[in-house]
Design a protein around this motif. Structure first.
Motif, mmCIF file in Angstrom:
data_model
loop_
_atom_site.group_PDB
_atom_site.id
_atom_site.type_symbol
_atom_site.label_atom_id
_atom_site.label_comp_id
_atom_site.label_asym_id
_atom_site.label_seq_id
_atom_site.Cartn_x
_atom_site.Cartn_y
_atom_site.Cartn_z
ATOM 1 N N UNK A 19 8.455 3.112 6.198
ATOM 2 C CA UNK A 19 9.293 4.216 5.737
ATOM 3 C C UNK A 19 10.138 4.722 6.895
ATOM 4 N N UNK A 20 11.421 4.864 6.666
ATOM 5 C CA UNK A 20 12.298 5.340 7.734
ATOM 6 C C UNK A 20 12.395 6.848 7.778
ATOM 7 N N UNK A 21 12.405 7.489 6.606
ATOM 8 C CA UNK A 21 12.552 8.941 6.572
ATOM 9 C C UNK A 21 11.335 9.654 7.113
ATOM 10 N N UNK A 22 10.177 9.373 6.532
ATOM 11 C CA UNK A 22 8.917 9.970 6.958
ATOM 12 C C UNK A 22 7.942 8.831 7.211
ATOM 13 N N UNK A 23 7.544 8.673 8.468
ATOM 14 C CA UNK A 23 6.649 7.571 8.841
ATOM 15 C C UNK A 23 5.336 7.670 8.059
ATOM 16 N N UNK A 24 4.923 6.549 7.483
ATOM 17 C CA UNK A 24 3.668 6.458 6.718
ATOM 18 C C UNK A 24 3.592 7.486 5.591
ATOM 19 N N UNK A 25 4.720 7.761 4.936
ATOM 20 C CA UNK A 25 4.770 8.819 3.922
ATOM 21 C C UNK A 25 3.741 8.642 2.811
ATOM 22 N N UNK A 26 3.447 7.406 2.437
ATOM 23 C CA UNK A 26 2.519 7.180 1.332
ATOM 24 C C UNK A 26 1.094 7.620 1.630
ATOM 25 N N UNK A 27 0.736 7.675 2.897
ATOM 26 C CA UNK A 27 -0.646 8.027 3.238
ATOM 27 C C UNK A 27 -0.770 9.349 3.993
ATOM 28 N N UNK A 28 0.327 10.076 4.118
ATOM 29 C CA UNK A 28 0.284 11.403 4.743
ATOM 30 C C UNK A 28 -0.521 12.344 3.847
ATOM 31 N N UNK A 29 -1.434 13.110 4.431
ATOM 32 C CA UNK A 29 -2.222 14.051 3.618
ATOM 33 C C UNK A 29 -1.337 15.152 3.022
ATOM 34 N N UNK A 30 -1.537 15.378 1.727
ATOM 35 C CA UNK A 30 -0.886 16.462 1.012
ATOM 36 C C UNK A 30 -2.000 17.241 0.319
ATOM 37 N N UNK A 31 -2.204 18.459 0.746
ATOM 38 C CA UNK A 31 -3.304 19.282 0.235
ATOM 39 C C UNK A 31 -4.642 18.557 0.362
ATOM 40 N N UNK A 32 -4.834 17.905 1.509
ATOM 41 C CA UNK A 32 -6.111 17.278 1.810
ATOM 42 C C UNK A 32 -6.331 15.884 1.259
ATOM 43 N N UNK A 33 -5.311 15.299 0.658
ATOM 44 C CA UNK A 33 -5.449 13.967 0.072
ATOM 45 C C UNK A 33 -4.216 13.155 0.423
#
Length: 168
Positions: A19-33
């Motif tokens: 991902x160029x915009x946000x590195x590792x966006x698919x696995x970044x925690x969002x509300x703990x997940x």
């Protein structure tokens, strides 16, 4: 909802590294997940898939998704994991893999976007049911908006079919 169907349906979660915009966006925690975890959980609860898989070239994403119980039958080749890769090529690769390796042919593919954490199992089930009931080639989910750029807007006719708001 139990879907009455006589078609084979593949649930496909595409998530690549790079991902160029946000590195590792698919696995970044969002509300703990991890972000992708929401899509995995909703898809796993659905009753409409004969197979539910991840297509990825990333060992990190694969590791995270396996923790959610999603099957990862192959690692996506680098030649279809670039910024400019068309999603149709990812779908075709998965379908060809199942045909060749498991002798399974699917009638429909439900694309499960890992960056749509608000989707719920009913969204997938309703889309599949709509496709089956209407013998549709394609179903997309949309939302009613106030204003947005016309190049990404659609109009729906009385029969439920959609077309671009602005002709290309």
């Amino acid at each position: 909802m139990t879907i009455a169907k006589h078609k084979k349906i593949l649930g496909l979660i595409p998530a690549r590294a790079g991902s160029k915009g946000i590195k590792d966006k698919n696995i970044i925690p969002v509300l703990g997940k991890p972000l992708i975890g929401y899509a995995c959980e909703a898809a796993k609860k659905s009753t409409c898939f004969d197979e539910l898989i991840l297509s990825s070239n990333s060992e990190k994403i694969i590791s995270v998704v396996k923790d959610f119980g999603i099957d990862v039958p192959f690692i996506r080749p680098d030649e279809i994991s670039a910024d400019d890769t068309l999603i149709v090529d990812v779908i075709y690769h998965a379908l060809k893999w199942f045909e060749t390796e498991r002798e399974i042919n699917f009638d429909y593919v439900c694309l499960i976007q890992p960056t749509a954490p608000l989707a719920v199992k009913e969204d997938y089930e309703n889309a599949v049911q709509t496709a089956l009931e209407n013998d549709a080639d394609t179903v997309i989910t949309v939302y009613k908006c106030g204003q947005m750029h016309p190049s990404v807007m659609y109009l729906r006719d009385d029969s439920g079919k959609v077309d671009w708001f602005v002709e290309n």
